[in-house]
Motif scaffolding. Sequence first.
Motif, PDB file in Angstrom:
ATOM      1  N   VAL A 192       0.846  -1.206   0.000  1.00  0.00           N
ATOM      2  CA  VAL A 192       0.000   0.000   0.000  1.00  0.00           C
ATOM      3  C   VAL A 192       0.879   1.254   0.000  1.00  0.00           C
ATOM      4  CG1 VAL A 192      -1.673   1.332   1.348  1.00  0.00           C
ATOM      5  CG2 VAL A 192      -1.961  -1.140   1.087  1.00  0.00           C
ATOM      6  N   MET A 193       1.922   1.243   0.834  1.00  0.00           N
ATOM      7  CA  MET A 193       2.825   2.393   0.884  1.00  0.00           C
ATOM      8  C   MET A 193       3.466   2.648  -0.481  1.00  0.00           C
ATOM      9  SD  MET A 193       4.854   1.854   4.449  1.00  0.00           S
ATOM     10  CE  MET A 193       4.023   0.933   5.714  1.00  0.00           C
ATOM     11  N   TRP A 194       3.898   1.570  -1.113  1.00  0.00           N
ATOM     12  CA  TRP A 194       4.545   1.681  -2.419  1.00  0.00           C
ATOM     13  C   TRP A 194       3.595   2.328  -3.431  1.00  0.00           C
ATOM     14  CZ3 TRP A 194       9.526   0.946  -3.574  1.00  0.00           C
ATOM     15  CH2 TRP A 194       9.891   0.880  -4.914  1.00  0.00           C
ATOM     16  N   ARG A 195       2.324   1.904  -3.385  1.00  0.00           N
ATOM     17  CA  ARG A 195       1.333   2.468  -4.302  1.00  0.00           C
ATOM     18  C   ARG A 195       1.037   3.936  -4.008  1.00  0.00           C
ATOM     19  NH1 ARG A 195      -2.756  -2.183  -3.400  1.00  0.00           N
ATOM     20  NH2 ARG A 195      -1.714  -3.849  -4.507  1.00  0.00           N
ATOM     21  N   LYS A 196       1.100   4.298  -2.740  1.00  0.00           N
ATOM     22  CA  LYS A 196       0.732   5.659  -2.326  1.00  0.00           C
ATOM     23  C   LYS A 196       1.956   6.538  -2.068  1.00  0.00           C
ATOM     24  CE  LYS A 196      -3.645   4.312  -0.323  1.00  0.00           C
ATOM     25  NZ  LYS A 196      -4.592   4.579   0.732  1.00  0.00           N
ATOM     26  N   ILE A 197       3.083   6.158  -2.590  1.00  0.00           N
ATOM     27  CA  ILE A 197       4.337   6.857  -2.330  1.00  0.00           C
ATOM     28  C   ILE A 197       4.261   8.350  -2.673  1.00  0.00           C
ATOM     29  CG2 ILE A 197       5.375   6.368  -4.559  1.00  0.00           C
ATOM     30  CD1 ILE A 197       8.004   5.877  -3.098  1.00  0.00           C
ATOM     31  N   ASP A 198       3.437   8.690  -3.644  1.00  0.00           N
ATOM     32  CA  ASP A 198       3.322  10.091  -4.052  1.00  0.00           C
ATOM     33  C   ASP A 198       2.644  10.966  -2.994  1.00  0.00           C
ATOM     34  OD1 ASP A 198       4.579   9.514  -6.435  1.00  0.00           O
ATOM     35  OD2 ASP A 198       2.689   9.116  -7.488  1.00  0.00           O
ATOM     36  N   GLN A 199       1.939  10.354  -2.055  1.00  0.00           N
ATOM     37  CA  GLN A 199       1.295  11.117  -0.983  1.00  0.00           C
ATOM     38  C   GLN A 199       2.319  11.677   0.004  1.00  0.00           C
ATOM     39  OE1 GLN A 199      -1.439   8.553   1.025  1.00  0.00           O
ATOM     40  NE2 GLN A 199      -2.958   8.650  -0.626  1.00  0.00           N
ATOM     41  N   LEU A 200       3.463  11.039   0.078  1.00  0.00           N
ATOM     42  CA  LEU A 200       4.482  11.419   1.048  1.00  0.00           C
ATOM     43  C   LEU A 200       5.303  12.587   0.518  1.00  0.00           C
ATOM     44  CD1 LEU A 200       5.476  10.536   3.813  1.00  0.00           C
ATOM     45  CD2 LEU A 200       7.070   9.016   2.680  1.00  0.00           C
ATOM     46  N   GLN A 201       5.341  13.658   1.292  1.00  0.00           N
ATOM     47  CA  GLN A 201       6.043  14.871   0.853  1.00  0.00           C
ATOM     48  C   GLN A 201       7.452  14.995   1.448  1.00  0.00           C
ATOM     49  OE1 GLN A 201       4.710  16.796  -1.519  1.00  0.00           O
ATOM     50  NE2 GLN A 201       3.043  15.325  -1.532  1.00  0.00           N
ATOM     51  N   ALA A 202       7.592  14.641   2.739  1.00  0.00           N
ATOM     52  CA  ALA A 202       8.884  14.850   3.410  1.00  0.00           C
ATOM     53  C   ALA A 202       9.292  13.598   4.184  1.00  0.00           C
ATOM     54  CB  ALA A 202       8.784  16.040   4.361  1.00  0.00           C
ATOM     55  N   ASP A 203      10.584  13.413   4.326  1.00  0.00           N
ATOM     56  CA  ASP A 203      11.107  12.263   5.063  1.00  0.00           C
ATOM     57  C   ASP A 203      10.594  12.228   6.498  1.00  0.00           C
ATOM     58  OD1 ASP A 203      12.510  11.845   2.756  1.00  0.00           O
ATOM     59  OD2 ASP A 203      14.501  12.024   3.667  1.00  0.00           O
ATOM     60  N   GLU A 204      10.440  13.401   7.102  1.00  0.00           N
ATOM     61  CA  GLU A 204      10.017  13.483   8.496  1.00  0.00           C
ATOM     62  C   GLU A 204       8.605  12.957   8.688  1.00  0.00           C
ATOM     63  OE1 GLU A 204      10.982  16.492   6.826  1.00  0.00           O
ATOM     64  OE2 GLU A 204      13.048  15.918   7.253  1.00  0.00           O
ATOM     65  N   GLU A 205       7.808  12.947   7.649  1.00  0.00           N
ATOM     66  CA  GLU A 205       6.424  12.482   7.731  1.00  0.00           C
ATOM     67  C   GLU A 205       6.316  10.968   7.578  1.00  0.00           C
ATOM     68  OE1 GLU A 205       4.459  14.439   4.521  1.00  0.00           O
ATOM     69  OE2 GLU A 205       4.701  16.429   5.377  1.00  0.00           O
ATOM     70  N   PHE A 206       7.390  10.321   7.146  1.00  0.00           N
ATOM     71  CA  PHE A 206       7.301   8.909   6.774  1.00  0.00           C
ATOM     72  C   PHE A 206       6.785   8.023   7.898  1.00  0.00           C
ATOM     73  CE2 PHE A 206       8.902   4.602   6.630  1.00  0.00           C
ATOM     74  CZ  PHE A 206       8.406   4.194   5.404  1.00  0.00           C
ATOM     75  N   LEU A 207       7.373   8.118   9.087  1.00  0.00           N
ATOM     76  CA  LEU A 207       7.033   7.171  10.143  1.00  0.00           C
ATOM     77  C   LEU A 207       5.561   7.262  10.536  1.00  0.00           C
ATOM     78  CD1 LEU A 207       8.017   4.907  11.923  1.00  0.00           C
ATOM     79  CD2 LEU A 207       8.707   6.612  13.611  1.00  0.00           C
ATOM     80  N   ASN A 208       5.053   8.450  10.760  1.00  0.00           N
ATOM     81  CA  ASN A 208       3.639   8.575  11.129  1.00  0.00           C
ATOM     82  C   ASN A 208       2.741   8.123   9.989  1.00  0.00           C
ATOM     83  OD1 ASN A 208       4.022   9.399  13.742  1.00  0.00           O
ATOM     84  ND2 ASN A 208       4.004  11.566  13.234  1.00  0.00           N
ATOM     85  N   TRP A 209       3.089   8.476   8.766  1.00  0.00           N
ATOM     86  CA  TRP A 209       2.336   8.062   7.578  1.00  0.00           C
ATOM     87  C   TRP A 209       2.314   6.534   7.488  1.00  0.00           C
ATOM     88  CZ3 TRP A 209       4.516   5.917   2.965  1.00  0.00           C
ATOM     89  CH2 TRP A 209       3.661   5.875   1.850  1.00  0.00           C
ATOM     90  N   ALA A 210       3.463   5.927   7.658  1.00  0.00           N
ATOM     91  CA  ALA A 210       3.569   4.467   7.567  1.00  0.00           C
ATOM     92  C   ALA A 210       2.802   3.791   8.705  1.00  0.00           C
ATOM     93  CB  ALA A 210       5.041   4.046   7.589  1.00  0.00           C
ATOM     94  N   LYS A 211       2.851   4.353   9.910  1.00  0.00           N
ATOM     95  CA  LYS A 211       2.130   3.776  11.039  1.00  0.00           C
ATOM     96  C   LYS A 211       0.623   3.786  10.799  1.00  0.00           C
ATOM     97  CE  LYS A 211       5.279   4.505  14.907  1.00  0.00           C
ATOM     98  NZ  LYS A 211       5.451   5.207  16.189  1.00  0.00           N
TER      99      LYS A 211
END
Length: 173
Positions: free
Chosen positions: A41-60
Amino acid sequence: MNHERFLSLFIRHERELAGLARVMVPSWDAADDVLQESSVVMWRKIDQLQADEEFLNWAKVIVRFEALKHRRKLSRDRLVLSDELVSLIASEDIEQPCEHVADRRSAVQECLSEFSFEHRQLLLSSYRYTGGAAELAEQTGVSANSVYKKLGRLRSKLRSCVDRRLSLGIKSV
């Protein structure tokens, strides 16, 4: 975000994401399944992620939703925690700062190093074997009751050491 950066961030936080999945589902196999589905799901939605700092909360958040989806499949099992309880646990974990997890992990490692090799092996082996204390007792030739009692004492000692280190703010060097 490019795919290489995503992979780097995913690998960096994979243990924490796996831990969150494990809290939410009843077995390590289920947690592996949830983590795998979440990564897709993350791989498919990778474009939603803007900054590295957001990754962990987004992934959780993604892991949480995938775990809840997996739990719905298991809803007929009487031994599964309620969705409300799992959501509460997951929301607390999402809000928990990463430093706290790292500090606790470091404290556990430091405290484990204070135990004798035999005691450290007993503590760790209780998590490696699916048969639990009964299997350990059989392998060591002592009664299961003795193993339970010894593990209880060792876990209590480990918990006290970790709590002491965390309350004093002792960091590993």
